[in-house]
Design a protein around this motif. Structure first.
Motif, PDB file in Angstrom:
ATOM      1  N   VAL A 129       5.455  -1.803  -3.636  1.00 32.93           N
ATOM      2  CA  VAL A 129       5.171  -2.527  -2.395  1.00 32.93           C
ATOM      3  C   VAL A 129       4.041  -1.818  -1.665  1.00 32.93           C
ATOM      4  O   VAL A 129       4.035  -0.590  -1.557  1.00 32.93           O
ATOM      5  CB  VAL A 129       6.425  -2.599  -1.491  1.00 32.93           C
ATOM      6  N   LYS A 130       3.101  -2.586  -1.185  1.00 32.04           N
ATOM      7  CA  LYS A 130       2.011  -2.013  -0.394  1.00 32.04           C
ATOM      8  C   LYS A 130       1.943  -2.727   0.942  1.00 32.04           C
ATOM      9  O   LYS A 130       1.932  -3.959   1.005  1.00 32.04           O
ATOM     10  CB  LYS A 130       0.672  -2.119  -1.119  1.00 32.04           C
ATOM     11  N   GLN A 131       1.896  -1.938   2.011  1.00 31.95           N
ATOM     12  CA  GLN A 131       1.854  -2.469   3.372  1.00 31.95           C
ATOM     13  C   GLN A 131       0.437  -2.335   3.931  1.00 31.95           C
ATOM     14  O   GLN A 131      -0.197  -1.293   3.803  1.00 31.95           O
ATOM     15  CB  GLN A 131       2.824  -1.685   4.269  1.00 31.95           C
ATOM     16  N   TYR A 132      -0.050  -3.413   4.528  1.00 30.13           N
ATOM     17  CA  TYR A 132      -1.349  -3.384   5.192  1.00 30.13           C
ATOM     18  C   TYR A 132      -1.131  -3.585   6.690  1.00 30.13           C
ATOM     19  O   TYR A 132      -0.363  -4.462   7.102  1.00 30.13           O
ATOM     20  CB  TYR A 132      -2.263  -4.487   4.660  1.00 30.13           C
ATOM     21  N   LYS A 133      -1.813  -2.774   7.488  1.00 29.51           N
ATOM     22  CA  LYS A 133      -1.717  -2.892   8.940  1.00 29.51           C
ATOM     23  C   LYS A 133      -3.104  -2.881   9.554  1.00 29.51           C
ATOM     24  O   LYS A 133      -4.023  -2.261   9.022  1.00 29.51           O
ATOM     25  CB  LYS A 133      -0.892  -1.738   9.523  1.00 29.51           C
ATOM     26  N   ARG A 134      -3.226  -3.596  10.659  1.00 24.92           N
ATOM     27  CA  ARG A 134      -4.477  -3.547  11.411  1.00 24.92           C
ATOM     28  C   ARG A 134      -4.529  -2.204  12.137  1.00 24.92           C
ATOM     29  O   ARG A 134      -3.629  -1.872  12.921  1.00 24.92           O
ATOM     30  CB  ARG A 134      -4.526  -4.699  12.416  1.00 24.92           C
ATOM     31  N   VAL A 135      -5.557  -1.421  11.889  1.00 28.79           N
ATOM     32  CA  VAL A 135      -5.645  -0.070  12.459  1.00 28.79           C
ATOM     33  C   VAL A 135      -7.002   0.133  13.115  1.00 28.79           C
ATOM     34  O   VAL A 135      -7.962  -0.606  12.873  1.00 28.79           O
ATOM     35  CB  VAL A 135      -5.442   1.013  11.377  1.00 28.79           C
TER      36      VAL A 135
END
Length: 534
Positions: free
Chosen positions: A216-222
């Motif tokens: 699982v890979k999580q992407y977040k606005r940073v």
């Protein structure tokens, strides 16, 4: 006194802007009454009947009337704008024009919020997707995600991608009765449809399968990395960092740097460099045995200048006495008529007309486009000032024949073949995402029996599409936006039955396994065919 008045005016503008943002956001998130929803349906259908020149080409008036009436009857309770958009788009798709699309309203942000948003990055945008063999997978990736290329997506936020794509297909319109566009575009523009479905998001998780591993890979606005605020003291005291002296360039070196930047800018413009994707829109390579076959990859007909590129390309082919040219129009969603007209002048040895005069519903389609209810007031004022001039110019471009109005684009006038036109064998690679202008070009080549087509049926229709100019209309209550084409764009050549794309001479559908093995089956077939005929 003046400064105080100016300051007060600026404060008032900011307060009005903030109030406008708050009012808009409240409007699109609230539940709309049944009466408001019905009104928006009627208003949009009226706009379609008033502006769309081929509204009933693929679905009869009786059937389309019935579908809009049925939608009104089915909506018997309040709903929010996004839910309404999905139901409305499932009906408007029956117009059968891929350029006619709906978009749900988006939240608006204050100036401060927009500034904060611009200081962020969302690395999920580095991923491109494709949908083959009922699998969604990463077909391209940038920066730190290159290892994900060809990784299959098993889940998106605990939803199967197959379920999501089947849902998106319900609101995707293609030209006529074509089906290849639905699956191709849903994979290619997966994240765009995800936003339309869910709304703006700041994080998203993917469950991938890559080779034998699942993860699982999580992407977040940073926040973007900011190195400009590093304290000078920390630099001077850090023993591992040394203060570098600014190198002073000589006049000759400065001139050389300037010329280098100018040359790079010109190169990027000619090849259509896309900085966000680190790739070029137009490429010429040589492939096959002894690299003797020219491969012209065109990702679109909209980016930067193009004449220098085509002039250089066909001058090169002429000087090398190249005998075969492959034009790759796969995943080319179209663009400028004048560009495909210029390119076609290098592919024929006869004078030609690229498209017919375009049927329209008004003598002033450009003004109609400018005066949409989504046009900023400042542009409407400008349009009002220029209206007499624009209207005069447009009237000269329109004529009436057999009770219908026609608009004359430059491409509807006779053109001359370029003296350096290519006389060798031409192959064209196509797929469901070959759309709009790339389909018009393919139609012209097929009509002249100038090329062998390899791949799958194009998403764009053989007999034309309604595009060219658009009116962007926003419904009054739900704020759903509709892009309505104003001109019917078609080449002189026609086929029967109507409503289908350019069909390949050799149908080849790539597989997910092809991608895993780094095989391009359409290109390989062409090279094998050329070798066999040599």
């Amino acid at each position: 006194m003046f400064k105080k008045l100016l300051f007060s005016f600026i404060i008032l503008l900011l307060l009005v802007s903030c109030a406008s943002v708050e009012k808009h956001n409240q409007k699109i998130t609230q539940l709309h009454s049944v009466a408001e929803l019905h009104q928006d349906i009627d208003k949009l259908y009226t706009q379609l009947k008033r502006n769309h020149p081929h509204l009933y080409q693929f679905t009869s008036k009786e059937t389309l009337d019935f579908k809009f009436d049925s939608l009104k009857q089915a909506i018997n309770k309040p709903m929010d704008s996004r839910t309404f958009y999905k139901q409305l788009a499932a009906v408007t798709k029956y117009v059968g024009q891929g350029h006619m699309s709906l978009s749900p309203p988006s939240l608006r942000y204050t100036k401060k919020e927009r500034k904060a948003l611009n200081n962020t990055k969302f690395d999920v945008n580095n991923l491109d997707f494709e949908y083959l063999d009922n699998k969604l997978f990463v077909t391209n990736a940038r920066e730190n995600d290159t290892l994900l290329i060809n990784a299959e997506v098993l889940l998106v936020e605990n939803e199967k991608p197959q379920h999501l794509i089947n849902k998106y297909k319900k609101v995707i319109a293609s030209d006529g009765y074509n089906t290849t566009f639905h699956q191709r575009v849903a994979g290619n523009r997966f994240l765009g449809y995800y936003v339309k479905d869910k709304g703006r998001f700041d994080s998203i998780s993917f469950k991938f399968r890559n080779a034998d591993s699942t993860f699982v890979k999580q992407y977040k606005r940073v926040l973007k990395k900011d190195t400009t605020n590093v304290k000078k003291d920390s630099i001077s005291t850090d023993s591992t960092l040394k203060k570098q002296k600014k190198i002073k360039l000589t006049k000759t070196e400065k001139k050389a740097k300037k010329l280098e930047r100018k040359a790079k800018k010109k190169h990027n413009s000619k090849y259509g460099y896309i900085a966000s994707r680190d790739e070029y829109t137009r490429n010429l390579n040589f492939v096959g045995k002894d690299s003797a076959v020219a491969l012209l990859k065109i990702r679109g007909f909209s980016n930067n200048k193009y004449k220098d590129f085509y002039d250089e390309t066909f001058k090169t082919l002429d000087s090398l006495k190249t005998e075969a040219l492959i034009i790759d129009l796969r995943n080319n969603f179209g663009g400028r008529l004048r560009e495909i007209t210029y390119l076609y002048s290098y592919l024929t040895d006869e004078n030609f007309v690229m498209i017919n005069p375009s049927e329209v519903n008004t003598r002033t389609p450009v003004l109609k486009s400018m005066m949409s209810n989504t046009t900023p007031n400042s542009l409407k004022v400008l349009g009002g000032i220029l209206a007499p001039v624009l209207a005069t110019l447009e009237v000269f471009k329109t004529n009436k024949k057999d009770g219908k109005l026609y608009y004359n684009f430059k491409s509807s006038k006779e053109q001359e073949a370029n003296p350096l036109n290519f006389k060798g064998k031409v192959y064209v690679l196509i797929n469901g995402n070959s759309f709009s202008a790339s389909s018009v070009l393919s139609t012209k080549l097929r009509g002249a029996n100038r090329a062998t087509f390899v791949g799958e049926e194009t998403g764009g229709a053989f007999n034309g599409t309604v595009a060219g100019m658009y009116k962007i209309y926003e419904t009054p209550n739900t704020k759903v936006r509709a892009r309505i084409g104003l001109a019917h764009i078609d080449a002189p050549n026609k086929v029967s039955p109507d409503g289908y794309g350019i069909k390949p001479d050799v149908e080849i559908i790539p597989t997910y396994q092809d991608r895993l093995n780094n095989i391009d089956p359409e290109l390989e077939w062409v090279l094998e065919d050329l070798e066999a005929k040599h």
